[in-house]
Design a protein around this motif. Sequence first.
Motif, PDB file in Angstrom:
ATOM      1  N   LEU A 222      26.260  -5.248  25.796  1.00 23.95           N
ATOM      2  CA  LEU A 222      25.591  -5.002  24.520  1.00 23.95           C
ATOM      3  C   LEU A 222      26.381  -4.025  23.654  1.00 23.95           C
ATOM      4  O   LEU A 222      26.565  -4.241  22.451  1.00 23.95           O
ATOM      5  CB  LEU A 222      24.181  -4.437  24.764  1.00 23.95           C
TER       6      LEU A 222
ATOM      7  N   ARG B 156      18.517 -10.416  14.776  1.00 27.61           N
ATOM      8  CA  ARG B 156      19.350  -9.369  15.359  1.00 27.61           C
ATOM      9  C   ARG B 156      18.492  -8.383  16.137  1.00 27.61           C
ATOM     10  O   ARG B 156      17.280  -8.302  15.941  1.00 27.61           O
ATOM     11  CB  ARG B 156      20.144  -8.638  14.276  1.00 27.61           C
TER      12      ARG B 156
ATOM     13  N   LEU C 241      14.258 -11.733  20.073  1.00 26.91           N
ATOM     14  CA  LEU C 241      15.149 -12.877  19.939  1.00 26.91           C
ATOM     15  C   LEU C 241      14.343 -14.056  19.420  1.00 26.91           C
ATOM     16  O   LEU C 241      13.446 -14.551  20.096  1.00 26.91           O
ATOM     17  CB  LEU C 241      15.787 -13.215  21.292  1.00 26.91           C
TER      18      LEU C 241
ATOM     19  N   ILE D 108      23.065  -5.693  16.829  1.00 26.36           N
ATOM     20  CA  ILE D 108      23.566  -6.801  17.648  1.00 26.36           C
ATOM     21  C   ILE D 108      23.091  -8.109  17.038  1.00 26.36           C
ATOM     22  O   ILE D 108      21.887  -8.361  16.958  1.00 26.36           O
ATOM     23  CB  ILE D 108      23.060  -6.698  19.095  1.00 26.36           C
TER      24      ILE D 108
ATOM     25  N   GLN E 221      22.169 -12.011  16.682  1.00 23.21           N
ATOM     26  CA  GLN E 221      21.593 -12.948  17.634  1.00 23.21           C
ATOM     27  C   GLN E 221      22.640 -13.909  18.195  1.00 23.21           C
ATOM     28  O   GLN E 221      22.648 -14.195  19.394  1.00 23.21           O
ATOM     29  CB  GLN E 221      20.468 -13.743  16.980  1.00 23.21           C
TER      30      GLN E 221
ATOM     31  N   LEU F  81      24.490 -12.170  20.842  1.00 23.81           N
ATOM     32  CA  LEU F  81      23.629 -11.960  22.001  1.00 23.81           C
ATOM     33  C   LEU F  81      23.492 -13.248  22.813  1.00 23.81           C
ATOM     34  O   LEU F  81      23.553 -13.232  24.047  1.00 23.81           O
ATOM     35  CB  LEU F  81      22.258 -11.487  21.530  1.00 23.81           C
TER      36      LEU F  81
ATOM     37  N   PHE G 189      17.884  -9.126  30.511  1.00 24.81           N
ATOM     38  CA  PHE G 189      17.336  -9.267  29.163  1.00 24.81           C
ATOM     39  C   PHE G 189      15.929  -9.858  29.223  1.00 24.81           C
ATOM     40  O   PHE G 189      15.028  -9.416  28.492  1.00 24.81           O
ATOM     41  CB  PHE G 189      18.245 -10.150  28.305  1.00 24.81           C
TER      42      PHE G 189
END
Length: 240
Positions: A27, A51, A86, A109, A111, A114, A128
């Motif tokens: 991350l 994000r 998310l 971060i 999406q 990720l 996660f």
Amino acid sequence: MGACTQQSNFCSYQNTDVFSKKTFQYLENLMYSKKVEKDHHLFVDNDPADRLYYLKQGQIKITKMNEEGKELVLYIFQAGDLIGELGISTESRYSYSAKATRTCEVGIIQQKDLETIIWQHGEFAVEFMRWMSNMHAITRSKFRDLMLYGKKGALCSTLIRLANSYGIMTPEGIVLSQHFTNTDLAELIGTSRETVNRMLSQFKKDGAVIISDGTIIITSLEYLKTACSCENCSIEICRI
């Protein structure tokens, strides 16, 4: 990242504690930093949920406005917490707002980035999912307390969560290291400041709390637990 203690801080748990050092590094490698000034929004209701945000410094309040214009505080995030969700599609949007209560630094971060590490690293995907599960459990437990045990139970539950998040053990009791006004407490349980005033006055008469110069000291955790039928949830769930 944080850990609970029994001598100084009552708890210093962050929601990113579900990640190992190795997976959290994934991350960190994706983040770019942004400064958010006090009283400015990180995002608002109906913004695209595309994000996540890692709170490096400061404090973020997550709020939801009802039809009457009254603000309900859903979470108060501290440094070390991961914020956001998310989206299940590119059209997903936030159903709440995030506002800085002090100047913050956040790591952002995207999406799409990720999703890449979720696909590439199975251990990260598992952790996660655990983080998402914990956040859903926190939300469910808060609404359970409010719906099943009324305003008194919700306030007692909130004080326990505040103790877990900001409490310092002292001979006098558990001192909340952050100042919370009755208005702040009212926003956390969706009621009026006057209602909180009355309930706190009763708690003081019953010997459960002391309020000194605006600082809340919890002197009987068992009183609060009994009032909200506490289920002794784990520390990662029982937080504000």
